[in-house]
Design a protein around this motif. Structure first.
Motif, mmCIF file in Angstrom:
data_model
loop_
_atom_site.group_PDB
_atom_site.id
_atom_site.type_symbol
_atom_site.label_atom_id
_atom_site.label_comp_id
_atom_site.label_asym_id
_atom_site.label_seq_id
_atom_site.Cartn_x
_atom_site.Cartn_y
_atom_site.Cartn_z
ATOM 1 N N ASN A 1 0.816 -1.214 0.000
ATOM 2 C CA ASN A 1 0.000 0.000 0.000
ATOM 3 C C ASN A 1 0.851 1.265 0.000
ATOM 4 O OD1 ASN A 1 0.502 0.988 2.739
ATOM 5 N ND2 ASN A 1 -0.815 -0.657 3.482
ATOM 6 N N GLU A 2 0.179 2.410 -0.148
ATOM 7 C CA GLU A 2 0.860 3.680 -0.370
ATOM 8 C C GLU A 2 1.606 4.199 0.853
ATOM 9 O OE1 GLU A 2 -1.985 6.730 -1.278
ATOM 10 O OE2 GLU A 2 -3.204 6.304 0.487
ATOM 11 N N SER A 3 1.284 3.690 2.038
ATOM 12 C CA SER A 3 2.005 4.157 3.224
ATOM 13 C C SER A 3 3.408 3.575 3.278
ATOM 14 C CB SER A 3 1.246 3.785 4.507
ATOM 15 O OG SER A 3 1.334 2.395 4.760
ATOM 16 N N ALA A 4 3.622 2.478 2.530
ATOM 17 C CA ALA A 4 4.936 1.820 2.481
ATOM 18 C C ALA A 4 5.469 1.559 3.886
ATOM 19 C CB ALA A 4 5.929 2.654 1.665
ATOM 20 N N LYS B 1 5.291 10.426 6.541
ATOM 21 C CA LYS B 1 5.868 9.123 6.887
ATOM 22 C C LYS B 1 4.851 7.986 6.837
ATOM 23 C CE LYS B 1 7.808 6.785 10.973
ATOM 24 N NZ LYS B 1 8.631 5.782 10.295
ATOM 25 N N ASP B 2 3.681 8.203 7.376
ATOM 26 C CA ASP B 2 2.662 7.143 7.412
ATOM 27 C C ASP B 2 1.316 7.772 7.083
ATOM 28 O OD1 ASP B 2 1.298 4.811 7.749
ATOM 29 O OD2 ASP B 2 1.735 4.565 9.879
ATOM 30 N N TYR B 3 1.139 8.078 5.806
ATOM 31 C CA TYR B 3 -0.058 8.797 5.346
ATOM 32 C C TYR B 3 -0.898 7.913 4.429
ATOM 33 C CZ TYR B 3 -3.004 11.784 2.510
ATOM 34 O OH TYR B 3 -4.079 12.312 1.853
ATOM 35 N N ILE C 1 -5.370 10.821 6.200
ATOM 36 C CA ILE C 1 -5.017 10.525 7.592
ATOM 37 C C ILE C 1 -3.517 10.275 7.689
ATOM 38 C CG2 ILE C 1 -5.398 9.044 9.590
ATOM 39 C CD1 ILE C 1 -8.109 8.308 8.513
ATOM 40 N N SER C 2 -2.845 11.080 8.505
ATOM 41 C CA SER C 2 -1.433 10.864 8.817
ATOM 42 C C SER C 2 -1.338 10.255 10.213
ATOM 43 C CB SER C 2 -0.655 12.181 8.790
ATOM 44 O OG SER C 2 -0.547 12.692 7.482
ATOM 45 N N VAL D 1 -9.758 17.937 4.362
ATOM 46 C CA VAL D 1 -9.637 17.563 5.771
ATOM 47 C C VAL D 1 -8.386 16.709 5.951
ATOM 48 C CG1 VAL D 1 -10.694 16.342 7.715
ATOM 49 C CG2 VAL D 1 -12.144 17.538 6.057
ATOM 50 N N LEU D 2 -7.618 17.023 6.986
ATOM 51 C CA LEU D 2 -6.507 16.165 7.384
ATOM 52 C C LEU D 2 -6.742 15.722 8.822
ATOM 53 C CD1 LEU D 2 -3.686 14.884 6.946
ATOM 54 C CD2 LEU D 2 -2.703 17.002 7.870
ATOM 55 N N MET D 3 -6.703 14.424 9.034
ATOM 56 C CA MET D 3 -6.768 13.880 10.386
ATOM 57 C C MET D 3 -5.371 13.371 10.742
ATOM 58 S SD MET D 3 -10.385 11.809 10.016
ATOM 59 C CE MET D 3 -10.563 11.436 11.753
ATOM 60 N N ILE D 4 -4.847 13.826 11.860
ATOM 61 C CA ILE D 4 -3.552 13.339 12.334
ATOM 62 C C ILE D 4 -3.823 12.473 13.559
ATOM 63 C CG2 ILE D 4 -1.225 13.940 13.074
ATOM 64 C CD1 ILE D 4 -1.644 16.699 11.833
ATOM 65 N N MET D 5 -3.486 11.197 13.447
ATOM 66 C CA MET D 5 -3.724 10.254 14.538
ATOM 67 C C MET D 5 -2.414 10.038 15.297
ATOM 68 S SD MET D 5 -6.443 7.509 12.929
ATOM 69 C CE MET D 5 -6.788 6.877 14.579
ATOM 70 N N PHE D 6 -2.398 10.500 16.540
ATOM 71 C CA PHE D 6 -1.206 10.397 17.377
ATOM 72 C C PHE D 6 -1.261 9.132 18.226
ATOM 73 C CE2 PHE D 6 -1.974 15.038 16.950
ATOM 74 C CZ PHE D 6 -0.811 15.372 16.279
ATOM 75 N N LEU D 7 -0.100 8.553 18.442
ATOM 76 C CA LEU D 7 0.020 7.373 19.301
ATOM 77 C C LEU D 7 1.273 7.514 20.149
ATOM 78 C CD1 LEU D 7 -0.522 4.353 20.133
ATOM 79 C CD2 LEU D 7 0.897 3.721 18.177
ATOM 80 N N HIS D 8 1.128 7.318 21.463
ATOM 81 C CA HIS D 8 2.311 7.268 22.316
ATOM 82 C C HIS D 8 2.030 6.366 23.513
ATOM 83 C CE1 HIS D 8 0.108 10.349 24.646
ATOM 84 N NE2 HIS D 8 0.901 10.032 25.663
#
Length: 407
Positions: free
Chosen positions: A60-63, A277-279, A294-295, A325-332
């Motif tokens: 997929n495109e996120s590679a 990086k992960d879009y 979505i990033s 619209v851009l959604m940025i999904m954060f994870l930590h």
């Protein structure tokens, strides 16, 4: 010649051919490693003018790591087992990483894994390599297998050639009357490994480096097989244990920690590259629906948002991709905890559109959206809303929901 036994006898047999007695005296780990390395190096020697048919296996495109490892392993296996030789069959099977060659550096965990297995990641074939070659195949037999995705939007030029899909997401039904292996597992690598185990377990037994690459990807995708992550299934755990049994002295915790550290180390990465990086782009079911992307970013939202050039690069990213619209999904993760903490930043210059999407997402009660935008600057609040949400809702769950949004 495209795929030969990696032993020194020049026996002419395929890599895993039982007829090669000399191969039994070669250290199997070294043999498989050399086989993978030779397989990658052979790409440079192919005379594409002589090729009559080609099978592409495309991620997929996120590679991401899953979309790099799965095409490589599957193409390598098929090349080995059917003994593809250009000078005899004029057919080849090639994996393609669907990003520009220079952009693979953004997938830091993949760079770390390939370095750990002594494989040159830049020897893979990338999207720009295929773009340079595709005209040569305009009148030749072309077949395409999609792995780690199943919708038609990402490769419009290849859609008519798709004959097979292997994925761990819900089927979008964009493709019909083709072969499909779709299971809702934590990683597409689990499906590939499971299929290899059922089809040709000897290949896995004799291929510890292949097993390590598949295992590493499963660990990364499932947060070290954590059932609380919302991504891991019992089947992922079974497959991971199976792969571990084929690898000598593997410490899965150590392997996961090493790759997760590489994945999360984005401190030196530019704001724009983190967004890239992960879009992934959300597939629209309605032409009137807005363009949504979505990033995903493995970083605490407040830290990333506080960067001085954050807003500038968000708008740049949206403008270049023509996003409404851009959604940025954060994870930590908090220190000492394996429980993921997730946030979503919803960005749109249209206040009306932001409110409609918020209303739409609130209908998903299990998502458990909680507005948390007090940390946003006054300027950012004009175009964005920040939410906390159920940590089990990764992008894999959010994307199919958002694909149903319309005005």
């Amino acid at each position: 010649m495209f795929s030969r036994c990696s032993c020194c006898c020049d026996c002419g047999n395929s890599l895993l051919s039982p007829q090669c007695s000399t191969a039994e005296t070669v250290d199997m780990n070294e043999k498989t490693q050399h086989g993978l390395r030779n397989y990658l190096q052979k790409f440079k020697e192919i005379d594409f003018e002589e090729v009559k048919s080609i099978e592409l296996i495309v991620g997929n495109e996120s590679a991401d790591l899953d979309s790099i490892v799965c095409p490589l392993v599957l193409a390598y296996y098929r090349s080995c087992k059917i003994n593809i030789q250009i000078d005899e069959s004029n057919s080849i099977c090639l994996p393609v990483v669907w990003c520009h060659k220079d952009d693979v550096e953004l997938t830091t965990e993949a760079v770390a894994l390939f370095k750990d297995t002594c494989l040159p990641i830049k020897d893979l074939l990338f999207q720009n390599d295929w773009e340079a070659l595709k005209e040569k195949f305009s009148h030749k037999d072309l077949k395409v297998t999609l792995v780690d995705h199943n919708h038609a939007r990402e490769h419009p030029d290849l859609n008519e050639f798709v004959v097979e899909i292997i994925d761990h997401r819900i089927d979008t039904n964009d493709f019909t009357n083709i072969s499909k292996k779709i299971q809702l597992l934590g990683s597409c690598s689990s499906i590939i490994a499971q299929w290899l185990h059922q089809t040709d377990s000897e290949f896995l037994v004799n291929s510890p480096d292949v097993c390590k690459m598949l295992l590493a990807t499963i660990l990364v995708d499932t947060y070290n097989l954590d059932l609380h992550s919302g991504r891991t299934t019992e089947q992922d755990i079974f497959i991971a244990e199976l792969l571990s049994s084929y690898i000598e002295d593997v410490d899965t915790d150590e392997l996961f920690t090493k790759l997760q550290k590489a994945k999360m180390d984005i401190s030196s990465m530019s704001t724009y590259n983190i967004l890239r990086k992960d879009y992934k782009c959300v597939q629209k079911k309605d032409e009137k629906a807005p363009n949504v992307g979505i990033s995903s970013a493995v970083i605490e939202g407040s830290i990333f948002i506080s960067r001085k050039d954050f807003l500038e690069n968000v708008l740049k990213h949206m403008n270049l991709l023509k996003l409404d619209v851009l959604m940025i999904m954060f994870l930590h993760f908090n220190k000492g905890s394996t429980e993921p903490i997730r946030q979503i930043l919803l960005v749109s210059e249209s206040n009306n559109l932001r409110l409609k999407i918020e209303e739409f997402m609130l209908q998903e009660q299990d998502l458990n959206l909680m507005k948390n935008d007090f940390i946003l600057s006054e300027e950012l609040r004009k175009i964005a809303i920040l939410y906390g949400h159920n940590p089990k809702w990764s992008r894999k769950k959010v994307m199919p929901v958002m694909s149903g949004f319309t005005l």
